[in-house]
Design a protein around this motif. Structure first.
Motif, short mmCIF file in Angstrom:
data_model
loop_
_atom_site.label_atom_id
_atom_site.label_comp_id
_atom_site.label_asym_id
_atom_site.label_seq_id
_atom_site.Cartn_x
_atom_site.Cartn_y
_atom_site.Cartn_z
N ASP A 42 39.71 21.76 -57.14
CA ASP A 42 38.99 20.60 -57.65
C ASP A 42 39.30 20.54 -59.14
OD1 ASP A 42 37.21 18.41 -57.77
OD2 ASP A 42 35.59 19.74 -58.41
N GLU A 57 42.52 17.73 -55.17
CA GLU A 57 41.85 16.43 -55.10
C GLU A 57 42.68 15.39 -55.82
OE1 GLU A 57 38.03 14.78 -57.18
OE2 GLU A 57 37.43 15.85 -55.35
N PRO A 92 38.74 11.98 -52.59
CA PRO A 92 37.35 12.42 -52.47
C PRO A 92 36.69 11.91 -51.19
CG PRO A 92 37.80 11.75 -54.71
CD PRO A 92 39.02 11.39 -53.91
N LYS A 123 35.03 14.12 -48.16
CA LYS A 123 33.63 13.93 -47.77
C LYS A 123 33.52 13.58 -46.30
CE LYS A 123 32.21 12.34 -52.34
NZ LYS A 123 31.78 11.17 -53.14
N LYS A 167 27.35 14.99 -53.64
CA LYS A 167 27.75 16.39 -53.86
C LYS A 167 26.82 17.38 -53.17
CE LYS A 167 30.55 16.15 -58.03
NZ LYS A 167 31.74 16.77 -57.45
N VAL A 217 27.73 17.57 -49.50
CA VAL A 217 28.99 18.31 -49.33
C VAL A 217 28.72 19.81 -49.46
CG1 VAL A 217 31.27 18.77 -50.33
CG2 VAL A 217 30.47 16.41 -50.08
N ASP A 227 31.68 22.20 -58.52
CA ASP A 227 33.15 22.22 -58.52
C ASP A 227 33.67 23.27 -57.54
OD1 ASP A 227 33.57 20.60 -61.28
OD2 ASP A 227 31.96 22.09 -61.49
N ASP A 281 33.20 21.94 -54.03
CA ASP A 281 34.19 20.88 -53.81
C ASP A 281 35.57 21.48 -53.51
OD1 ASP A 281 32.24 18.99 -54.21
OD2 ASP A 281 32.90 18.43 -56.23
#
Length: 197
Positions: free
Chosen positions: A7, A68, A105, A109, A120, A123, A141, A144
């Motif tokens: 990320d 990403e 993104p 997701k 977020k 996730v 982060d 992610d």
């Protein structure tokens, strides 16, 4: 398959390594964040990110890298730094001979939560559940980065198999099976062997 999810960010670059594959639920290998100080010049910060990524690749030996895809945001300075970090990530992976895939993104997701509009927190909760962790990885982060790696295992692997089957051609042995399997695996949330009920 072992995937390093990245990320990208200039201040915090999330890193997550996940292992998984057909018939095997994703498993956490490592998670963390590469941080740089805001007072440093951007070039020095990018060198620090490069060094951290090289260390992770050497230590955890991923087979693939998922980064990403950067989209324009309201804050131009933030998107520039994010794009620079993403470029460094792709460069380091390519230098090590690793295939790199970019995921949006909303794609990540959707793969993790079933909704491309998830926030977020959602996730993070799903990453925690999928990897059977005691708590959500922090900062966001890091979660992610793990989500990117999981997404790539679920979607990137299927896309790669589909591309290989298509390249082999319709007359080859197993072509129809490979295409059917790749299409079926495009929707990983329908599978129960992934730890998602």
């Amino acid at each position: 398959m072992r995937v390093l999810g990245i990320d990208p960010g200039l201040t915090r670059c999330g890193l997550g390594v996940v292992e998984g594959g057909l018939g095997r639920p994703p498993r956490l290998v490592a998670v963390g964040v590469a941080r740089t100080a805001a007072e440093l010049p951007p070039a020095r910060r990018l060198v620090q990110i490069e060094a951290a990524l090289e260390e992770w690749i050497i230590e955890y030996r991923p087979e693939k890298v998922a980064v990403e895809r950067v989209f324009a945001q309201h804050n131009v300075q933030t998107v520039v730094g994010t794009a620079q970090a993403a470029g460094v990530a792709m460069l380091v992976a390519a230098r090590k001979g690793l295939p790199v895939e970019l995921h949006t993104p909303s794609e990540v997701k959707a793969a993790i939560t079933g909704s491309g509009r998830a926030d977020k927190k959602q996730v993070g909760q799903m990453v925690t559940r999928i990897l059977q962790l005691d708590a959500a990885p922090k900062p966001a982060d890091a979660a992610d980065a793990l989500a990117l790696a999981i997404c790539h295992i679920w979607r990137g692997g299927a896309a790669s198999r589909y591309a290989e089957a298509a390249a082999a051609g319709p007359g080859t042995n197993g072509y129809a099976q490979a295409v059917a399997e790749a299409r079926r695996r495009q929707n990983p949330l329908s599978r129960t062997d992934r730890g998602v009920q």
